[in-house]
Every structure is written in C-alpha cells, then in structure tokens.
Design a protein around this motif. Structure first.
Motif, mmCIF file in Angstrom:
data_model
loop_
_atom_site.group_PDB
_atom_site.id
_atom_site.type_symbol
_atom_site.label_atom_id
_atom_site.label_comp_id
_atom_site.label_asym_id
_atom_site.label_seq_id
_atom_site.Cartn_x
_atom_site.Cartn_y
_atom_site.Cartn_z
ATOM 1 N N GLU A 1 2.590 15.297 3.927
ATOM 2 C CA GLU A 1 1.919 16.188 2.977
ATOM 3 C C GLU A 1 2.686 16.398 1.677
ATOM 4 O O GLU A 1 2.966 17.516 1.256
ATOM 5 N N GLY A 2 3.042 15.289 1.041
ATOM 6 C CA GLY A 2 3.665 15.352 -0.276
ATOM 7 C C GLY A 2 5.179 15.376 -0.278
ATOM 8 O O GLY A 2 5.794 15.475 -1.329
ATOM 9 N N TRP A 3 5.800 15.243 0.881
ATOM 10 C CA TRP A 3 7.257 15.252 0.925
ATOM 11 C C TRP A 3 7.836 13.955 0.366
ATOM 12 O O TRP A 3 8.777 13.947 -0.401
ATOM 13 N N HIS A 4 7.263 12.830 0.750
ATOM 14 C CA HIS A 4 7.742 11.536 0.254
ATOM 15 C C HIS A 4 6.654 10.488 0.439
ATOM 16 O O HIS A 4 5.738 10.682 1.226
ATOM 17 N N PRO A 5 6.778 9.374 -0.285
ATOM 18 C CA PRO A 5 5.812 8.299 -0.085
ATOM 19 C C PRO A 5 6.242 7.408 1.079
ATOM 20 O O PRO A 5 7.401 7.395 1.475
ATOM 21 N N ALA A 6 5.286 6.692 1.586
ATOM 22 C CA ALA A 6 5.546 5.653 2.574
ATOM 23 C C ALA A 6 4.880 4.392 2.045
ATOM 24 O O ALA A 6 3.671 4.381 1.826
ATOM 25 N N ILE A 7 5.670 3.371 1.773
ATOM 26 C CA ILE A 7 5.078 2.109 1.333
ATOM 27 C C ILE A 7 5.170 1.106 2.475
ATOM 28 O O ILE A 7 6.076 1.155 3.303
ATOM 29 N N ARG A 8 4.195 0.243 2.503
ATOM 30 C CA ARG A 8 4.132 -0.783 3.544
ATOM 31 C C ARG A 8 3.495 -2.030 2.958
ATOM 32 O O ARG A 8 2.823 -1.980 1.930
ATOM 33 N N SER B 1 -2.924 4.701 -2.617
ATOM 34 C CA SER B 1 -2.657 3.529 -3.455
ATOM 35 C C SER B 1 -3.388 3.570 -4.785
ATOM 36 O O SER B 1 -2.924 2.982 -5.772
ATOM 37 N N GLN B 2 -4.521 4.267 -4.842
ATOM 38 C CA GLN B 2 -5.286 4.321 -6.087
ATOM 39 C C GLN B 2 -4.480 4.932 -7.226
ATOM 40 O O GLN B 2 -4.783 4.717 -8.394
ATOM 41 N N HIS B 3 -3.416 5.658 -6.926
ATOM 42 C CA HIS B 3 -2.581 6.276 -7.967
ATOM 43 C C HIS B 3 -1.570 5.286 -8.567
ATOM 44 O O HIS B 3 -1.064 5.527 -9.655
ATOM 45 N N GLY B 4 -1.240 4.229 -7.842
ATOM 46 C CA GLY B 4 -0.325 3.212 -8.352
ATOM 47 C C GLY B 4 1.151 3.541 -8.229
ATOM 48 O O GLY B 4 1.990 2.692 -8.436
ATOM 49 N N GLY B 5 1.467 4.777 -7.879
ATOM 50 C CA GLY B 5 2.864 5.172 -7.723
ATOM 51 C C GLY B 5 2.978 6.642 -7.366
ATOM 52 O O GLY B 5 2.029 7.426 -7.544
ATOM 53 N N TRP B 6 4.135 7.026 -6.871
ATOM 54 C CA TRP B 6 4.381 8.387 -6.423
ATOM 55 C C TRP B 6 4.332 9.393 -7.574
ATOM 56 O O TRP B 6 3.738 10.463 -7.438
ATOM 57 N N ARG C 1 0.866 -1.170 0.000
ATOM 58 C CA ARG C 1 0.000 0.000 0.000
ATOM 59 C C ARG C 1 0.907 1.225 0.000
ATOM 60 O O ARG C 1 2.019 1.188 0.530
ATOM 61 N N LEU C 2 0.421 2.308 -0.593
ATOM 62 C CA LEU C 2 1.189 3.535 -0.759
ATOM 63 C C LEU C 2 0.502 4.669 0.003
ATOM 64 O O LEU C 2 -0.703 4.859 -0.129
ATOM 65 N N HIS C 3 1.296 5.413 0.788
ATOM 66 C CA HIS C 3 0.762 6.528 1.586
ATOM 67 C C HIS C 3 1.529 7.807 1.285
ATOM 68 O O HIS C 3 2.710 7.783 0.945
ATOM 69 N N ASP C 4 0.829 8.928 1.448
ATOM 70 C CA ASP C 4 1.420 10.254 1.310
ATOM 71 C C ASP C 4 1.951 10.667 2.681
ATOM 72 O O ASP C 4 1.183 10.987 3.583
ATOM 73 N N ALA C 5 3.269 10.656 2.828
ATOM 74 C CA ALA C 5 3.889 11.009 4.102
ATOM 75 C C ALA C 5 4.267 12.484 4.118
ATOM 76 O O ALA C 5 4.829 13.000 3.150
#
Length: 136
Positions: free
Chosen positions: A46-53, A119-124, A40-44
């Motif tokens: 506020e747009g600085w970097h992604p967080a994947i888990r 995650s709906q975006h599929g990537g950063w 799953r992909l998260h916005d960490a």
C-alpha cells in the motif's frame, strides 16, 4: 567511480525526492535512466515501495523510470540491508542495453499479496505524484 563500485538501479522510495533517498548516503548519482520495456511495476504494501518484475510472455512490458547510482561496497551492503524482505537482488536490462544490479520481486510474492499493477504510471515517482492512485 572506482573499479569496486557497483552500479545500482533505483526505482522506488530511495529515488531523489522520495522519503528514503537518505538510505543512499553518499552514493554518487550517475544518471536518470529507464529499463528496457520488459518489466511490470506493482504497488507493494500500500505505497510503501514498488515491486518490479519481469513481464510474462502473455503481457506487455514497460520501461520503468529510475536512477543509477555508483555504490561502494559499504554503501551497497547498507542499501541491501535496508531493502524490503520481499525483494531479491537481481539485474535489469536498461534501455541502453546494459545490465545493472537492481531489486526485483518474484511473481509468486506479488500474486500471494495481490499487489496491484501500477505500470500505467511508468515509474514510482509518477505513481506517488498521482496520489497513489492504482486506477488507470
């Protein structure tokens, strides 16, 4: 690639065309790639970097788009030093079945900060191109 190089999966602000791509220095681009659909992909921050888990048992995982680079020991050390403090070095399974070094974020950290699932975006890069919108 030399035998000492580390293959590293990049999926955030260091991607080609993203603002932190320079942090890769002279690392050699290997290929565009996607993870296996277990994440799953998260916005960490506020747009600085992604967080994947890793996706939890009760949720659908996705394949996350990114790039693989070959890094020398010095390049690897420099990249790790530039990574956000909330990420940890781990491995991800790629859609090809190989396992690659990457940075993941613990579920507890994501929960603590309430970082939205994107995650709906599929990537950063797709998320950033969509104007940082966290709405599906």
């Amino acid at each position: 690639m030399t035998q000492n190089d580390t293959l590293f999966f990049i999926c955030g602000s260091a991607l080609s065309g993203q603002p932190d791509h320079h942090t890769l220095g002279q690392a050699r681009f290997v290929k565009a790639a996607k993870t296996a659909p277990h994440y799953r992909l998260h916005d960490a921050n506020e747009g600085w970097h992604p967080a994947i888990r890793l996706a939890q048992a009760d949720e659908q995982g996705i394949a996350i788009a990114g790039e693989i680079y070959a890094l020398s020991d010095a390049q690897f050390d420099a990249l790790l030093a530039s990574e956000p403090p909330d990420l940890v070095q781990s491995t991800v399974e790629m859609d090809s079945g190989e396992t690659i070094t990457a940075m993941l974020c613990p579920q507890a950290t994501i929960d603590e900060h309430g970082w939205p699932d994107i995650s709906q975006h599929g990537g950063w890069a797709a998320f950033k191109a969509n104007g940082d919108s966290t709405t599906p």
